[in-house]
Design a protein around this motif. Structure first.
Motif, short mmCIF file in Angstrom:
data_model
loop_
_atom_site.label_atom_id
_atom_site.label_comp_id
_atom_site.label_asym_id
_atom_site.label_seq_id
_atom_site.Cartn_x
_atom_site.Cartn_y
_atom_site.Cartn_z
N ALA A 279 -14.25 8.03 -1.16
CA ALA A 279 -12.95 8.33 -0.55
C ALA A 279 -12.35 7.08 0.09
O ALA A 279 -11.15 6.82 -0.03
CB ALA A 279 -13.11 9.44 0.50
N ASP A 280 -13.19 6.30 0.79
CA ASP A 280 -12.72 5.05 1.40
C ASP A 280 -12.09 4.15 0.34
O ASP A 280 -11.01 3.58 0.53
CB ASP A 280 -13.89 4.30 2.04
CG ASP A 280 -14.38 4.96 3.31
OD1 ASP A 280 -13.70 5.90 3.78
OD2 ASP A 280 -15.43 4.55 3.82
N PHE A 281 -12.82 4.02 -0.76
CA PHE A 281 -12.36 3.13 -1.84
C PHE A 281 -11.04 3.63 -2.43
O PHE A 281 -10.09 2.85 -2.62
CB PHE A 281 -13.44 3.05 -2.93
CG PHE A 281 -13.00 2.31 -4.16
CD1 PHE A 281 -12.70 0.96 -4.12
CD2 PHE A 281 -12.86 2.99 -5.37
CE1 PHE A 281 -12.29 0.28 -5.26
CE2 PHE A 281 -12.45 2.32 -6.52
CZ PHE A 281 -12.16 0.96 -6.46
N LEU A 282 -10.96 4.92 -2.72
CA LEU A 282 -9.75 5.47 -3.35
C LEU A 282 -8.55 5.43 -2.42
O LEU A 282 -7.42 5.19 -2.86
CB LEU A 282 -10.01 6.91 -3.81
CG LEU A 282 -11.07 7.06 -4.91
CD1 LEU A 282 -11.30 8.53 -5.22
CD2 LEU A 282 -10.66 6.31 -6.17
N ALA A 283 -8.79 5.66 -1.13
CA ALA A 283 -7.70 5.56 -0.17
C ALA A 283 -7.14 4.14 -0.14
O ALA A 283 -5.92 3.93 -0.07
CB ALA A 283 -8.18 5.97 1.22
N GLY A 284 -8.04 3.16 -0.21
CA GLY A 284 -7.61 1.76 -0.26
C GLY A 284 -6.80 1.46 -1.52
O GLY A 284 -5.78 0.76 -1.47
N CYS A 285 -7.24 2.00 -2.64
CA CYS A 285 -6.51 1.82 -3.90
C CYS A 285 -5.12 2.45 -3.82
O CYS A 285 -4.13 1.88 -4.30
CB CYS A 285 -7.27 2.45 -5.06
SG CYS A 285 -8.81 1.62 -5.49
N PHE A 286 -5.05 3.63 -3.19
CA PHE A 286 -3.76 4.32 -3.07
C PHE A 286 -2.80 3.50 -2.20
O PHE A 286 -1.62 3.36 -2.53
CB PHE A 286 -3.96 5.71 -2.48
CG PHE A 286 -2.68 6.50 -2.36
CD1 PHE A 286 -1.97 6.88 -3.50
CD2 PHE A 286 -2.18 6.86 -1.12
CE1 PHE A 286 -0.79 7.60 -3.40
CE2 PHE A 286 -1.00 7.59 -1.01
CZ PHE A 286 -0.30 7.96 -2.15
N ARG A 287 -3.30 2.95 -1.11
CA ARG A 287 -2.45 2.13 -0.23
C ARG A 287 -1.86 0.95 -0.99
O ARG A 287 -0.71 0.57 -0.80
CB ARG A 287 -3.25 1.63 0.97
CG ARG A 287 -3.54 2.70 2.00
CD ARG A 287 -3.98 2.10 3.33
NE ARG A 287 -5.25 1.40 3.23
CZ ARG A 287 -6.43 1.96 3.40
NH1 ARG A 287 -6.51 3.26 3.65
NH2 ARG A 287 -7.54 1.27 3.31
N LYS A 288 -2.67 0.37 -1.89
CA LYS A 288 -2.21 -0.81 -2.64
C LYS A 288 -1.25 -0.45 -3.76
O LYS A 288 -0.36 -1.23 -4.11
CB LYS A 288 -3.42 -1.54 -3.24
CG LYS A 288 -4.32 -2.21 -2.22
CD LYS A 288 -5.55 -2.79 -2.90
CE LYS A 288 -6.55 -3.31 -1.89
NZ LYS A 288 -7.82 -3.72 -2.52
N LYS A 289 -1.43 0.73 -4.36
CA LYS A 289 -0.70 1.04 -5.60
C LYS A 289 0.37 2.12 -5.46
O LYS A 289 1.09 2.39 -6.42
CB LYS A 289 -1.70 1.49 -6.68
CG LYS A 289 -2.68 0.41 -7.12
CD LYS A 289 -1.97 -0.74 -7.80
CE LYS A 289 -2.95 -1.81 -8.27
NZ LYS A 289 -2.25 -2.97 -8.86
N CYS A 290 0.51 2.74 -4.28
CA CYS A 290 1.38 3.91 -4.18
C CYS A 290 2.83 3.62 -4.54
O CYS A 290 3.52 4.46 -5.14
CB CYS A 290 1.30 4.51 -2.77
SG CYS A 290 1.72 3.35 -1.46
#
Length: 481
Positions: A279-290
């Motif tokens: 979840a930590d990793f995916l949340a970080g990806c979402f912040r970068k790519k949203c």
């Protein structure tokens, strides 16, 4: 029926013993009869070691014959009988392993796994006789899958002999059945320790091939299980894979993660820890790519792959925040709530500035909008915000400070581009106002000043009431027509 089959076993074994010095055709008939008998559990349990010694000798002889054919450039036509005999041996061994630990151990101790893997690799090198080779390879991989089933020692033996070369070869094979059987062997052999070996850059290709198999053969149950039951349980591997995948492949991985997270099985504390790290990793990806999703305002970019990744990241985060075990962890993540509100604001503004997929619409004009990948995106953002604010005063207050409440209220009308947006808005407002007087008061003041649509509040089952000179937002039952 079982008694007659088991009773015939000694005679069939003796027949094979007598045929060992005879012609290949005679040996094949003996092996074929045994393969049929081993379909019955009683016959499998009665099998003696001598049968498997004879089968091992046949396979070793075939190995030698194939090697000599290549070494001396003989005609491959001479291998027809040999290949048919090899296939029958693997079929017999495959059948003898089914739910029979005794036979699995005997075969492994005799060295049948290493001999089989050697022969499989040799068969792969035969360039013609395609149908005969394919059948032999299919049966050989089925044998490896069966000897490994429920047997840790056999799994370790196969891994030692076959990893990673055999998997690199057969996960990319042209024959779908061979690919499926290879996935079966890999799934059966994997455990948490072996999954970590995939982190080695040279071995990571095996995991990448599995995802490609799933992408190209969506009916492949084994590739699905490898990912969901093994690969996703190693957060370091998820990160390493994600970095190597194309955007199209990332979408597939995220869809598999969403499917896994949505399972309602009770997770162990270790599994919860794994999910939290993912979840930590995916949340970080979402912040970068949203913000990539804003590319979808252009019809020409309706299939932009980076935007599709952002959509799938939001999907999996919605599922994760719907899981009680993950909710508190994600609520505490810095910036995730702010990212969701900022993205909602940007998409809402984009929909107001020009007519596009983020523009609220009340009547479909055709199928194009219905199938658009961004349909429901704003609904999911509001769902995520609502989840993150569930019984969480700090996040409720953060939405207030980010001016997110008016934004949610402005997105609560019926919108065909965002099915169920009204219901998710109701859910989010309820979570934002629960035991939070400041948020309740803000909505009440907005309604009084005409900044909030009273009919929208009514549709949410909410109404404003003046009590002791104070505006109160309260829940009411909808009136029946």
């Amino acid at each position: 029926m079982a008694a007659s089959g088991a009773g015939a076993l000694p005679a069939a074994a003796a027949q094979l013993e007598g045929a060992m010095a005879g012609a290949a055709g005679e040996r094949r008939e003996g092996v074929k009869e045994l393969a049929g008998l081993f379909r019955e559990a009683q016959a499998r349990e009665m099998a003696e070691e001598s049968i498997f010694r004879n089968l091992l000798e046949i396979l070793k002889s075939a190995l030698s014959e194939i090697e000599q054919t290549y070494k001396n450039s003989y005609e491959l036509a001479d291998l027809d009988t040999c290949l048919l005999l090899v296939t029958e041996c693997f079929r017999c061994l495959r059948n003898a392993c089914v739910e029979c630990a005794k036979n699995q151990h005997v075969m492994r101790n005799l060295g049948l796994i290493s001999t089989s893997v050697h022969l499989i690799k040799l068969l792969h090198g035969i360039q013609i006789k395609e149908e005969l080779v394919l059948t032999a390879l299919r049966c050989s991989l089925q044998f490896l899958g069966n000897i490994a089933a429920g047997n840790g020692d056999s799994q370790d033996s196969i891994w030692k002999c076959a990893f990673p070369d055999l998997f690199l070869t057969f996960l990319t094979y042209s024959d779908e059945k061979i690919v499926a059987y290879c996935c079966m062997v890999l799934f059966t052999c994997l455990n948490s320790e072996k999954v970590r070996e995939l982190l080695n850059p040279e071995n990571l290709t095996v995991a990448l091939h599995v995802l490609k198999v799933y992408k190209e053969q969506l009916e492949s149950e084994w590739s699905f299980l490898i990912v969901t039951d093994h690969l996703l349980k190693c957060p370091e591997l998820v990160k390493a894979l994600y970095a190597k995948l194309s955007n199209q492949e990332r979408v597939i991985l995220l869809e598999l993660m969403t499917a896994k997270v949505s399972e309602k099985n009770l997770a162990t504390s270790e599994e919860m820890n794994v999910m939290s790290r993912n979840a930590d990793f995916l949340a970080g990806c979402f912040r970068k790519k949203c913000e990539a999703v804003l590319k979808l305002t252009s019809a020409a970019d309706a299939e932009d792959e980076e935007a599709l990744v952002a959509i799938r990241l939001l999907d999996v985060l919605c599922e994760m925040t719907s899981n009680n075990g993950q909710l508190e962890h994600l609520q505490a993540l810095p910036d995730l709530l702010e990212t969701a509100i900022d993205t909602l604001r940007l998409t809402h503004l984009a929909g107001k500035q020009a007519v596009n997929i983020f523009t609220a619409t009340h009547a479909m004009t055709g199928q194009e909008e219905i199938s658009h990948p961004a349909v429901g995106f704003k609904s999911h953002l509001i769902r995520l915000i609502g989840n993150l604010c569930y019984k969480n005063k700090e996040n409720q207050d953060r939405v207030y400070e980010l001016d997110g409440i008016p934004l949610i209220l402005d997105n609560c009308s019926i919108d065909d581009n965002n099915p169920f947006v009204n219901q998710w808005a109701v859910y989010a407002i309820r979570n934002l106002t629960e035991q939070n007087e400041r948020n309740q008061e803000l909505i009440a003041q907005m309604e009084e000043k005409g900044l909030a649509d009273n009919s929208a509040l009514e549709s949410m089952g909410l109404e404003i009431e003046k009590r002791d000179g104070k505006l109160i937002l309260r829940s009411v039952r909808k009136k029946t027509p």
